[in-house]
Design an enzyme around this catalytic site. Structure first.
Site, PDB file in Angstrom:
ATOM      1  CB  CYS A 108      -0.917   0.031   1.215  1.00  0.00           C
ATOM      2  SG  CYS A 108      -1.937  -1.430   1.353  1.00  0.00           S
ATOM      3  CG  ASP A 139       0.548   3.488   3.572  1.00  0.00           C
ATOM      4  OD1 ASP A 139       0.250   2.286   3.580  1.00  0.00           O
ATOM      5  OD2 ASP A 139      -0.214   4.382   3.162  1.00  0.00           O
ATOM      6  CB  CYS A 147      -0.776   9.875   6.016  1.00  0.00           C
ATOM      7  SG  CYS A 147      -0.918  10.038   4.240  1.00  0.00           S
TER       8      CYS A 147
HETATM    9  S1  FES Z   1       1.388   7.080   3.020  1.00  0.00           S
HETATM   10 FE1  FES Z   1       0.360   6.978   1.128  1.00  0.00          FE
HETATM   11  S2  FES Z   1      -0.385   8.987   0.920  1.00  0.00           S
HETATM   12 FE2  FES Z   1       0.584   9.052   2.795  1.00  0.00          FE
END
Ligand code: FES
Ligand SMILES: Cc1ncc(COP(=O)(O)O)c(C=O)c1O
Lengths: 403, 137
Positions: B37, B39, B106
């Site tokens: 993803c 993140d 986030c």
């Molecule tokens: S971690 Fe993907 S937009 Fe911020």
């Protein structure tokens, strides 16, 4: 503020000052409508357009009558594909394209699917090239058009257009190519390449935005497209609308400069690109995306594993590049081009595209290398994935909380 | 898209980057997100005798807003009791960092990381994990 180093020349290029100079009179004293046949203002504008048409034709090896000026490559792609679909309906409804095409081609095809077209989207191999055997196998008697791009905008790979056009023609289909990233950068000749229709755009070759062209073959075979806009019947009835004279003059000048300078420029840029790529590729866990042999001279696409592309770009604020990371797009999906190479999502998220251009200097490249190395190292210090990798943790074995 | 000054500040000078000993009973570790993803956030807290968070560290793989959100979270966590920490809402982070709508997830990730670190600590110390409402993205 000091300007960042511009290495996003696949998105757009700066206007060459020589192009601007050629355009300027056509905004002021030479403002006439090129279609005004009865006075000097019209003639002067028409002369400018004629000269530009000649320059465009010379660059791609066609005749002036085969150039249809448009508002850019998006319009040219639309006109070519929709125009062929409507014109050759009787013959068939099948179009073949590839999954790595620009949205201007893909979404046009999707649109036509709603109107009765059958479209085959060819997959690409790991290096980004289509498989010619797959193309051959996809051809049917109903296939009217094969539309495969010349050079890819994200990874720069160059498709084997000669072989592709030969296959299309063998089966009685036309061959169209979106050559937006290739024209002006590498030699493109519509006759040796067997191209029937070709879209390209001025702003990718140091010309102005909002102007481009569609090449439409007039001999062997004579190709026709149905106009997509009704009006005054300009451009041999294929594209109505008062000609954008300054823009067209700019496109012409841009083509002239590219024709004269391309050869040495390609050598210069590929040397700079190779230096950038080789140095950055020496960093641990960095991967070059796409075929490196059949490739545009000015593009490098590199994934820096364990750092995320958008975060990386933020750390490189003195460098203007782009990333296939999802976080840069509204959809939060990483680049479909990189994914279609079979790249895992995490590598697609970690990619940076460097696009060099006419105004890129050796010094810029040295800076870009330094900035990238520093930023990647900094972000890896912040990255839990890097730490785990360094500790020998197998990241694929972790059960991630998908969200 | 331009970033707010606060995002840039946390991004350029991230607070509390690092690693606490995850084997220690006093340390709770939260690892949320997924590489696919784009993140992944790891947030750790060290808890003192009176349930007060004495230290917090993070490492984040993600965009600038994700890095800033986790940096801010560690700053907020220090000195708070577990109960106070549980009350931190992602919208507080959104507000403080002036995150635009596309970057809200986030901050959600940061809230998830806090809760997951607290639960890790609780389970290690023989307590029931607190039930988390499924955060929405
Ligand atoms: S971690 Fe993907 S937009 Fe911020
Ligand atoms: C391959 C390709 N096709 C089409 C386009 C669209 O061109 P234009 O901006 O001239 O409409 C681009 C530019 O982004 C491109 O790279």
């Amino acid at each position: 503020m000091k300007q960042p180093i511009y290495l996003d020349n696949n998105a757009t290029t700066p206007l060459d000052p020589r192009v601007l100079e050629a355009m300027l009179p056509y905004f002021t004293e030479k403002f006439g409508n090129a279609a005004s046949r009865n006075h000097a203002f019209g003639w002067v504008a028409e002369e400018g357009v004629d000269y530009a048409r000649e320059q465009v034709a010379k660059l791609i090896g066609c005749t002036e009558k085969e150039i249809i000026f448009t508002s850019g490559a998006t319009e040219a792609d639309n006109l070519a594909i929709k125009g062929v679909f409507e014109m050759y309906k009787e013959k068939g409804n099948h179009i073949i394209t590839a999954v790595t095409e620009h949205k201007a081609v893909l979404d046009t095809c999707k649109h036509l699917e709603k109107n009765g077209a059958r479209v085959t989207y060819l997959a690409v191999k790991e290096d980004g090239l289509i498989d010619l055997a797959e193309l051959e196998a996809a051809m049917t008697p109903e296939t009217i058009l094969v539309s495969i791009m010349y050079g890819n905008n994200e990874i720069g790979v160059i498709q084997p257009v000669k072989e592709i056009s030969a296959i299309a023609h063998k089966h009685g289909a036309l061959f169209m190519t979106d050559a937006t990233q290739a024209v002006g950068k590498i030699p493109v000749d519509v006759n040796t390449d067997g191209i029937d229709l070709m879209a390209f755009s001025a702003h990718k070759m140091y010309g102005p935005k909002g102007v481009g062209a569609l090449y439409v073959r007039r001999k062997n075979p004579r190709v026709k497209v149905t106009a997509q806009m009704d009006g005054g019947g300009h451009e041999r009835g294929m594209r109505s609308g008062t000609l954008n004279v300054p823009g067209i003059v700019g496109l012409g000048k841009a083509c002239e400069l590219c024709r004269l300078e391309m050869e040495s420029e390609a050598v210069r840029l590929s040397a700079l690109r190779d230096r950038l790529e080789t140095t950055l590729n020496k960093m641990e866990e960095s991967y070059v995306n796409g075929n490196t042999e059949h490739r545009l001279p000015h593009v490098a696409n590199i994934s820096f594993k364990y750092v995320e592309g958008e975060g990386l770009m933020m750390a490189m604020k003195d460098l203007a590049v782009s990333s296939g990371s999802a976080c840069t797009s509204a959809s939060l999906e990483p680049s479909y081009v990189l994914k279609s190479l079979g790249l895992s999502d995490d590598l697609a998220h970690s990619s940076i595209r460097y696009g060099l251009g006419r105004f890129t200097t050796e010094e810029d490249i040295d800076h870009a290398i330094e900035i990238t190395q520093k930023a990647v190292n900094h972000l890896r210090e912040l990255s839990p994935l890097w730490e785990m990798f360094k500790e020998g943790v197998d990241l694929s074995k972790i059960e991630w909380a998908e969200h | 898209m331009a970033y707010s000054d606060k995002v840039i500040d946390h991004y350029s000078n991230p607070r509390n980057v690092g690693t606490l000993n995850k084997e220690s009973k006093a340390v709770g570790t939260g690892l949320v997100g997924a590489p696919e993803c784009g993140d992944v956030m790891r947030l750790q807290i060290e808890v003192g005798d009176d349930n007060v968070i004495t230290d917090a560290k993070f490492k984040t793989f993600g965009c600038g807003s994700a890095i800033a959100s986790s940096s801010l979270a560690t700053e907020w966590l220090k000195g708070k009791t577990i109960d106070e920490a549980l009350a931190i809402d992602n919208m507080d982070i959104v507000e403080e960092l002036a995150l635009p709508p596309v970057k809200i997830h986030c901050s959600v990730l940061a809230e998830d990381a806090i809760k997951s670190a607290i639960n890790d600590y609780r389970v290690k110390n023989g307590l029931e994990p607190v039930v988390l409402e499924k955060s929405h993205h």
